[in-house]
Design a protein around this motif. Structure first.
Motif, PDB file in Angstrom:
ATOM      1  N   GLY A  55     123.899 -16.124  18.108  1.00 58.49           N
ATOM      2  CA  GLY A  55     123.124 -16.350  19.324  1.00 58.49           C
ATOM      3  C   GLY A  55     122.794 -17.796  19.622  1.00 58.49           C
ATOM      4  O   GLY A  55     122.210 -18.094  20.663  1.00 58.49           O
ATOM      5  N   ILE A  56     123.167 -18.731  18.733  1.00 62.58           N
ATOM      6  CA  ILE A  56     122.873 -20.154  18.935  1.00 62.58           C
ATOM      7  C   ILE A  56     124.159 -20.877  19.314  1.00 62.58           C
ATOM      8  O   ILE A  56     125.153 -20.810  18.595  1.00 62.58           O
ATOM      9  CB  ILE A  56     122.252 -20.777  17.676  1.00 62.58           C
ATOM     10  N   GLN A  57     124.139 -21.585  20.434  1.00 65.35           N
ATOM     11  CA  GLN A  57     125.341 -22.226  20.964  1.00 65.35           C
ATOM     12  C   GLN A  57     125.383 -23.710  20.609  1.00 65.35           C
ATOM     13  O   GLN A  57     124.364 -24.392  20.594  1.00 65.35           O
ATOM     14  CB  GLN A  57     125.390 -22.067  22.487  1.00 65.35           C
ATOM     15  N   HIS A  58     126.575 -24.209  20.312  1.00 71.00           N
ATOM     16  CA  HIS A  58     126.762 -25.648  20.134  1.00 71.00           C
ATOM     17  C   HIS A  58     128.089 -26.049  20.771  1.00 71.00           C
ATOM     18  O   HIS A  58     129.015 -25.244  20.903  1.00 71.00           O
ATOM     19  CB  HIS A  58     126.734 -26.045  18.658  1.00 71.00           C
ATOM     20  N   GLN A  59     128.187 -27.302  21.180  1.00 72.44           N
ATOM     21  CA  GLN A  59     129.385 -27.810  21.822  1.00 72.44           C
ATOM     22  C   GLN A  59     130.493 -28.050  20.788  1.00 72.44           C
ATOM     23  O   GLN A  59     130.218 -28.325  19.611  1.00 72.44           O
ATOM     24  CB  GLN A  59     129.083 -29.116  22.556  1.00 72.44           C
ATOM     25  N   MET A  60     131.733 -27.961  21.255  1.00 64.07           N
ATOM     26  CA  MET A  60     132.887 -28.250  20.412  1.00 64.07           C
ATOM     27  C   MET A  60     133.723 -29.323  21.103  1.00 64.07           C
ATOM     28  O   MET A  60     134.099 -29.177  22.270  1.00 64.07           O
ATOM     29  CB  MET A  60     133.734 -26.997  20.177  1.00 64.07           C
ATOM     30  N   GLN A  61     133.958 -30.409  20.385  1.00 60.41           N
ATOM     31  CA  GLN A  61     134.768 -31.514  20.877  1.00 60.41           C
ATOM     32  C   GLN A  61     135.382 -32.204  19.666  1.00 60.41           C
ATOM     33  O   GLN A  61     135.027 -31.863  18.530  1.00 60.41           O
ATOM     34  CB  GLN A  61     133.905 -32.487  21.678  1.00 60.41           C
ATOM     35  N   PRO A  62     136.327 -33.118  19.866  1.00 61.00           N
ATOM     36  CA  PRO A  62     136.945 -33.757  18.703  1.00 61.00           C
ATOM     37  C   PRO A  62     135.906 -34.299  17.724  1.00 61.00           C
ATOM     38  O   PRO A  62     134.995 -35.026  18.108  1.00 61.00           O
ATOM     39  CB  PRO A  62     137.774 -34.885  19.337  1.00 61.00           C
ATOM     40  N   GLY A  63     136.030 -33.885  16.465  1.00 59.59           N
ATOM     41  CA  GLY A  63     135.085 -34.306  15.439  1.00 59.59           C
ATOM     42  C   GLY A  63     134.020 -33.268  15.120  1.00 59.59           C
ATOM     43  O   GLY A  63     133.198 -33.498  14.233  1.00 59.59           O
ATOM     44  N   THR A  64     134.003 -32.113  15.799  1.00 53.25           N
ATOM     45  CA  THR A  64     133.019 -31.077  15.501  1.00 53.25           C
ATOM     46  C   THR A  64     133.465 -30.272  14.283  1.00 53.25           C
ATOM     47  O   THR A  64     134.547 -29.683  14.274  1.00 53.25           O
ATOM     48  CB  THR A  64     132.835 -30.109  16.681  1.00 53.25           C
ATOM     49  N   PHE A  65     132.632 -30.267  13.256  1.00 49.29           N
ATOM     50  CA  PHE A  65     132.877 -29.489  12.041  1.00 49.29           C
ATOM     51  C   PHE A  65     131.870 -28.351  12.008  1.00 49.29           C
ATOM     52  O   PHE A  65     130.663 -28.580  12.101  1.00 49.29           O
ATOM     53  CB  PHE A  65     132.714 -30.359  10.792  1.00 49.29           C
TER      54      PHE A  65
END
Length: 287
Positions: A55-65
């Motif tokens: 239920g918790i959202q986070h962004q994904m972009q180059p460098g996201t682990f």
């Protein structure tokens, strides 16, 4: 109507002596909500989107682990017009449970951590990407000491992730200690994974962890989506599959090794779980 996410129990190489799989993947339309009983990390090479974990959202972009724990429900969304290129690694929890306590990484999931993801930039990003590409290359080749090197690189990846995660955490050491003191299901899950060969019962677990019988049953069901007995069977059968595929032990020996007192019980549970008897499973793997 209640929506139930997929429960994934398999990945390539799962039923082997070293249950780890790493691959590079492209997602144009995200990935459906699911959970699984193994660990997973992902690293974004290019593209953008977002991920929702419990239920918790986070962004994904180059460098996201991102480090996903067993049984967490997660889903990936790709931004319009983008293709998310990821390195994904799936591996069994046992790979964090080294006998040498100095190198055990089980603490990564033994407490509630400040975050399940970090954003790497500049030198950290280049370092992690090189590390993962080397790990992927090693996985796809068949060189001497392959398993040992993969284990070392897995440890380096996870240690690097945890160090940066703690550096980015806003809280102090005291805040981390307070988090560690909270009751957690992971010591219970860990104990089951370490002692599945024994005749475990809910009563024993309740006494060991000073939790009521009804509450510990509820905790296991909430975390794994299964009641205690099916969960214990899953852990045992997973290890049995590895032994069937990678050793010459007799089926009776394997039954005893993974905690079943009789061949008949083991064969019945194995067939109910895998849809095939142990002898035929071994034959398929050998072929």
């Amino acid at each position: 109507m209640t929506y139930i996410p997929d429960y994934l129990k398999y990945y390539p190489n799962k039923d082997s002596s070293y249950p780890l799989h790493i691959s590079k993947n492209e997602l144009q339309h995200g990935f459906r909500a699911h959970r699984h009983d193994f660990l997973e990390f992902s690293y974004v090479i290019s593209g953008s989107g977002c991920e929702v974990i419990n239920g918790i959202q986070h962004q994904m972009q180059p460098g996201t682990f991102t480090f996903v724990l067993p049984y967490q429900i997660h889903e990936i969304f790709t931004d319009p017009g983008q293709t998310l290129v990821l390195i994904n690694c799936n591996f069994n929890m046992e790979l964090l449970m080294e006998q040498n306590k100095e190198v055990s990484l089980f603490s990564l999931i033994d407490r509630e951590q400040p975050t399940s993801h970090i954003q790497l930039q500049h030198d950290d990003h280049r370092y992690m990407l090189q590390l993962l590409e080397n790990m992927l290359k090693e996985y796809n080749e068949n060189n001497r000491w392959k398993t040992a090197l993969l284990q070392a690189r897995l440890m380096e990846v996870l240690i690097t992730f945890d160090r940066i995660r703690q550096q980015h955490h806003d809280g102090s050491t005291n805040a981390i200690r307070q988090t560690e003191s909270k009751s957690s299901v992971w010591p219970i899950i860990y104990y089951i994974h370490q002692n599945y060969q024994e005749p475990l019962t809910l009563t024993e677990l309740a006494n060991r962890f000073s939790i009521s019988l009804s509450r510990i049953s509820e905790i296991i069901k909430e975390t794994t989506g299964q009641s205690f007995v099916p969960f214990l069977h899953d852990v045992r059968i997973r290890h049995a599959c590895s032994l069937l595929a990678s050793t010459d032990m007799s089926i009776t020996e394997i039954a005893l090794e993974v905690g079943y007192g009789s061949f008949q019980t083991f064969s019945r549970v194995f067939r109910d779980t895998k849809g095939i008897v142990p002898k035929d499973y071994r034959r398929q793997k050998n072929n």
